[in-house]
Design a protein around this motif. Structure first.
Motif, PDB file in Angstrom:
ATOM      1  N   ASN A   1      34.268  41.231  43.860  1.00 44.16           N
ATOM      2  CA  ASN A   1      33.864  42.108  44.960  1.00 44.16           C
ATOM      3  C   ASN A   1      33.570  41.329  46.235  1.00 44.16           C
ATOM      4  OD1 ASN A   1      33.504  45.145  44.111  1.00 44.16           O
ATOM      5  ND2 ASN A   1      32.941  43.912  42.335  1.00 44.16           N
ATOM      6  N   LEU A   2      33.113  40.099  46.096  1.00 45.21           N
ATOM      7  CA  LEU A   2      32.950  39.243  47.273  1.00 45.21           C
ATOM      8  C   LEU A   2      34.295  39.051  47.970  1.00 45.21           C
ATOM      9  CD1 LEU A   2      30.878  37.316  48.797  1.00 45.21           C
ATOM     10  CD2 LEU A   2      31.938  35.492  47.480  1.00 45.21           C
ATOM     11  N   LEU A   3      35.343  38.855  47.177  1.00 45.43           N
ATOM     12  CA  LEU A   3      36.688  38.728  47.751  1.00 45.43           C
ATOM     13  C   LEU A   3      37.053  39.965  48.562  1.00 45.43           C
ATOM     14  CD1 LEU A   3      38.944  37.129  44.984  1.00 45.43           C
ATOM     15  CD2 LEU A   3      38.416  36.173  47.223  1.00 45.43           C
ATOM     16  N   TYR A   4      36.704  41.134  48.044  1.00 44.12           N
ATOM     17  CA  TYR A   4      36.998  42.382  48.761  1.00 44.12           C
ATOM     18  C   TYR A   4      36.331  42.382  50.135  1.00 44.12           C
ATOM     19  CZ  TYR A   4      36.658  47.261  50.153  1.00 44.12           C
ATOM     20  OH  TYR A   4      36.700  48.425  50.877  1.00 44.12           O
ATOM     21  N   PHE A   5      35.061  41.984  50.186  1.00 44.98           N
ATOM     22  CA  PHE A   5      34.348  41.972  51.467  1.00 44.98           C
ATOM     23  C   PHE A   5      34.887  40.888  52.401  1.00 44.98           C
ATOM     24  CE2 PHE A   5      31.142  44.300  48.974  1.00 44.98           C
ATOM     25  CZ  PHE A   5      30.885  45.343  49.856  1.00 44.98           C
TER      26      PHE A   5
ATOM     27  N   PHE B   1      40.146  40.432  50.782  1.00 48.51           N
ATOM     28  CA  PHE B   1      41.165  40.268  49.748  1.00 48.51           C
ATOM     29  C   PHE B   1      40.988  41.334  48.672  1.00 48.51           C
ATOM     30  CE2 PHE B   1      40.386  36.075  51.533  1.00 48.51           C
ATOM     31  CZ  PHE B   1      41.670  35.616  51.795  1.00 48.51           C
ATOM     32  N   ASN B   2      42.086  41.978  48.306  1.00 42.87           N
ATOM     33  CA  ASN B   2      42.062  42.961  47.224  1.00 42.87           C
ATOM     34  C   ASN B   2      42.717  42.332  46.006  1.00 42.87           C
ATOM     35  OD1 ASN B   2      42.410  45.113  45.461  1.00 42.87           O
ATOM     36  ND2 ASN B   2      42.627  46.582  47.129  1.00 42.87           N
ATOM     37  N   PHE B   3      41.911  42.001  45.031  1.00 46.12           N
ATOM     38  CA  PHE B   3      42.384  41.249  43.871  1.00 46.12           C
ATOM     39  C   PHE B   3      43.504  41.986  43.142  1.00 46.12           C
ATOM     40  CE2 PHE B   3      40.527  37.407  42.018  1.00 46.12           C
ATOM     41  CZ  PHE B   3      41.303  37.251  40.876  1.00 46.12           C
ATOM     42  N   SER B   4      43.298  43.269  42.874  1.00 42.05           N
ATOM     43  CA  SER B   4      44.250  44.011  42.042  1.00 42.05           C
ATOM     44  C   SER B   4      45.562  44.304  42.755  1.00 42.05           C
ATOM     45  CB  SER B   4      43.621  45.324  41.565  1.00 42.05           C
ATOM     46  OG  SER B   4      43.276  46.141  42.663  1.00 42.05           O
ATOM     47  N   SER B   5      45.596  44.163  44.082  1.00 44.62           N
ATOM     48  CA  SER B   5      46.836  44.424  44.812  1.00 44.62           C
ATOM     49  C   SER B   5      47.785  43.228  44.782  1.00 44.62           C
ATOM     50  CB  SER B   5      46.531  44.789  46.267  1.00 44.62           C
ATOM     51  OG  SER B   5      45.985  43.679  46.961  1.00 44.62           O
TER      52      SER B   5
ATOM     53  N   TYR C   1      40.968  45.137  33.319  1.00 48.82           N
ATOM     54  CA  TYR C   1      39.675  44.473  33.444  1.00 48.82           C
ATOM     55  C   TYR C   1      39.307  44.286  34.915  1.00 48.82           C
ATOM     56  CZ  TYR C   1      36.364  40.541  33.252  1.00 48.82           C
ATOM     57  OH  TYR C   1      35.285  39.715  33.428  1.00 48.82           O
ATOM     58  N   ILE C   2      40.275  43.850  35.720  1.00 49.89           N
ATOM     59  CA  ILE C   2      40.036  43.651  37.149  1.00 49.89           C
ATOM     60  C   ILE C   2      39.655  44.972  37.812  1.00 49.89           C
ATOM     61  CG2 ILE C   2      41.095  42.989  39.344  1.00 49.89           C
ATOM     62  CD1 ILE C   2      40.517  40.646  37.484  1.00 49.89           C
ATOM     63  N   GLU C   3      40.302  46.053  37.414  1.00 47.40           N
ATOM     64  CA  GLU C   3      40.007  47.359  38.015  1.00 47.40           C
ATOM     65  C   GLU C   3      38.589  47.815  37.689  1.00 47.40           C
ATOM     66  OE1 GLU C   3      43.282  49.704  36.586  1.00 47.40           O
ATOM     67  OE2 GLU C   3      44.380  49.458  38.476  1.00 47.40           O
ATOM     68  N   ILE C   4      38.106  47.488  36.494  1.00 43.05           N
ATOM     69  CA  ILE C   4      36.710  47.814  36.161  1.00 43.05           C
ATOM     70  C   ILE C   4      35.769  47.011  37.051  1.00 43.05           C
ATOM     71  CG2 ILE C   4      34.922  47.687  34.383  1.00 43.05           C
ATOM     72  CD1 ILE C   4      37.116  48.163  32.305  1.00 43.05           C
ATOM     73  N   LEU C   5      36.083  45.743  37.261  1.00 41.14           N
ATOM     74  CA  LEU C   5      35.243  44.900  38.113  1.00 41.14           C
ATOM     75  C   LEU C   5      35.230  45.414  39.549  1.00 41.14           C
ATOM     76  CD1 LEU C   5      36.159  41.282  36.920  1.00 41.14           C
ATOM     77  CD2 LEU C   5      34.255  42.717  36.192  1.00 41.14           C
ATOM     78  N   GLU C   6      36.375  45.892  40.025  1.00 42.63           N
ATOM     79  CA  GLU C   6      36.479  46.349  41.412  1.00 42.63           C
ATOM     80  C   GLU C   6      35.875  47.740  41.619  1.00 42.63           C
ATOM     81  OE1 GLU C   6      40.424  44.091  43.190  1.00 42.63           O
ATOM     82  OE2 GLU C   6      40.658  46.074  42.300  1.00 42.63           O
ATOM     83  N   LYS C   7      36.021  48.607  40.639  1.00 42.15           N
ATOM     84  CA  LYS C   7      35.659  50.013  40.837  1.00 42.15           C
ATOM     85  C   LYS C   7      34.424  50.450  40.057  1.00 42.15           C
ATOM     86  CE  LYS C   7      40.549  51.101  41.570  1.00 42.15           C
ATOM     87  NZ  LYS C   7      41.736  51.827  41.059  1.00 42.15           N
ATOM     88  N   GLY C   8      34.043  49.667  39.052  1.00 39.68           N
ATOM     89  CA  GLY C   8      32.903  50.051  38.231  1.00 39.68           C
ATOM     90  C   GLY C   8      31.592  49.597  38.836  1.00 39.68           C
ATOM     91  N   ASN C   9      30.496  50.003  38.195  1.00 37.63           N
ATOM     92  CA  ASN C   9      29.188  49.510  38.619  1.00 37.63           C
ATOM     93  C   ASN C   9      28.711  48.449  37.628  1.00 37.63           C
ATOM     94  OD1 ASN C   9      27.902  50.837  36.368  1.00 37.63           O
ATOM     95  ND2 ASN C   9      27.969  52.747  37.538  1.00 37.63           N
ATOM     96  N   LEU C  10      27.568  47.864  37.910  1.00 41.30           N
ATOM     97  CA  LEU C  10      27.096  46.744  37.097  1.00 41.30           C
ATOM     98  C   LEU C  10      26.828  47.148  35.652  1.00 41.30           C
ATOM     99  CD1 LEU C  10      24.855  45.238  39.851  1.00 41.30           C
ATOM    100  CD2 LEU C  10      26.582  43.927  38.615  1.00 41.30           C
ATOM    101  N   ALA C  11      26.280  48.329  35.450  1.00 45.13           N
ATOM    102  CA  ALA C  11      26.008  48.787  34.089  1.00 45.13           C
ATOM    103  C   ALA C  11      27.305  48.960  33.302  1.00 45.13           C
ATOM    104  CB  ALA C  11      25.221  50.093  34.122  1.00 45.13           C
ATOM    105  N   GLU C  12      28.347  49.471  33.961  1.00 39.94           N
ATOM    106  CA  GLU C  12      29.645  49.652  33.299  1.00 39.94           C
ATOM    107  C   GLU C  12      30.278  48.315  32.946  1.00 39.94           C
ATOM    108  OE1 GLU C  12      31.048  53.866  35.374  1.00 39.94           O
ATOM    109  OE2 GLU C  12      31.530  51.952  36.328  1.00 39.94           O
ATOM    110  N   VAL C  13      30.086  47.328  33.801  1.00 34.20           N
ATOM    111  CA  VAL C  13      30.648  46.000  33.545  1.00 34.20           C
ATOM    112  C   VAL C  13      30.089  45.425  32.246  1.00 34.20           C
ATOM    113  CG1 VAL C  13      30.680  43.605  34.369  1.00 34.20           C
ATOM    114  CG2 VAL C  13      31.169  45.484  35.946  1.00 34.20           C
TER     115      VAL C  13
END
Length: 212
Positions: free
Chosen positions: A139-143, A146-150, A162-174
């Motif tokens: 998520n730091l990359l996003y800010f 950089f969009n990792f999954s793209s 897995y990357i999509e969960i990291l990008e779109k999920g919340n901490l509890a979901e991770v």
């Protein structure tokens, strides 16, 4: 102004330069006069990853931090070595990759949520350390733009879900990702390598830095 302390370094005999991410202003470096003196009231409040309210005085060549009030010291993080290493690593990376004046209030909220989530965790194991820091770094990359999954290679790889969960999920979901430690380390290595590739800079491996 609500701020998160990123780092502090010596400046002159009794002063220090403190780097902060300020909710209203973004990343700022401020001189704190006399903070190294034994009688200084500000020193204890300016430890990395502390939440503070600050007052700034404008100067001709530099700005000064003239007043600081503790908001949250994150005691639970500081009393757990793994969590303390994670929080220290996170703010040091922000200090390293964000430039003076970079401002994004959503990033402040992201960093705030990450640090308070660590503070509220009862226990943390090695797999969870890797998952949470992978989440933070992706998520730091996003800010940073950089969009990792793209990325084409990531998009066509087996780790995309897995990357999509990291990008779109919340901490509890991770933390609910069903991986064993070996799998988490394997995917983490890919993320770390791509992080360095995208930013074209060496970055200390957070899994090695924050696991004792």
């Amino acid at each position: 102004m609500l701020s998160i302390v990123l780092s502090r370094k010596d400046f002159r005999e009794h002063d220090q330069i403190v780097s902060l991410y300020v909710k209203e202003n973004g990343k700022l470096s401020l001189i704190v006069r006399g903070v190294k003196k034994i009688v200084s009231k500000n020193s204890a409040h300016l430890e990395p990853f502390s939440f503070v309210n600050i007052t700034i005085e404008k100067g001709k060549e530099a700005d000064y931090l003239t007043r600081v009030q503790s908001v949250d010291y994150l005691r639970n993080v500081r009393e757990n070595l793994n969590k303390s290493l994670m929080a220290s690593y996170a703010v040091s990376i922000v200090d390293k990759f964000f430039s003076e004046g970079d401002h994004d209030e959503q990033f402040f909220i992201f960093l705030e949520n990450f640090l308070f989530f660590l503070n509220d965790l009862e226990n943390i194991d090695n797999k969870e350390i890797i998952l949470l820091l992978d989440y933070f770094m992706v998520n730091l990359l996003y800010f940073l733009g950089f969009n990792f999954s793209s990325n084409e290679k990531i998009a066509n790889s087996s780790i995309l879900p897995y990357i999509e969960i990291l990008e779109k999920g919340n901490l509890a979901e991770v933390l609910l990702i069903d991986f064993d430690l070996y799998s988490a380390k394997k995917i983490h290595k890919v993320i770390h390598n791509w992080f360095e590739h995208l930013l074209e800079r060496k970055v200390a491996d957070w899994a090695l830095t924050c696991i004792i």
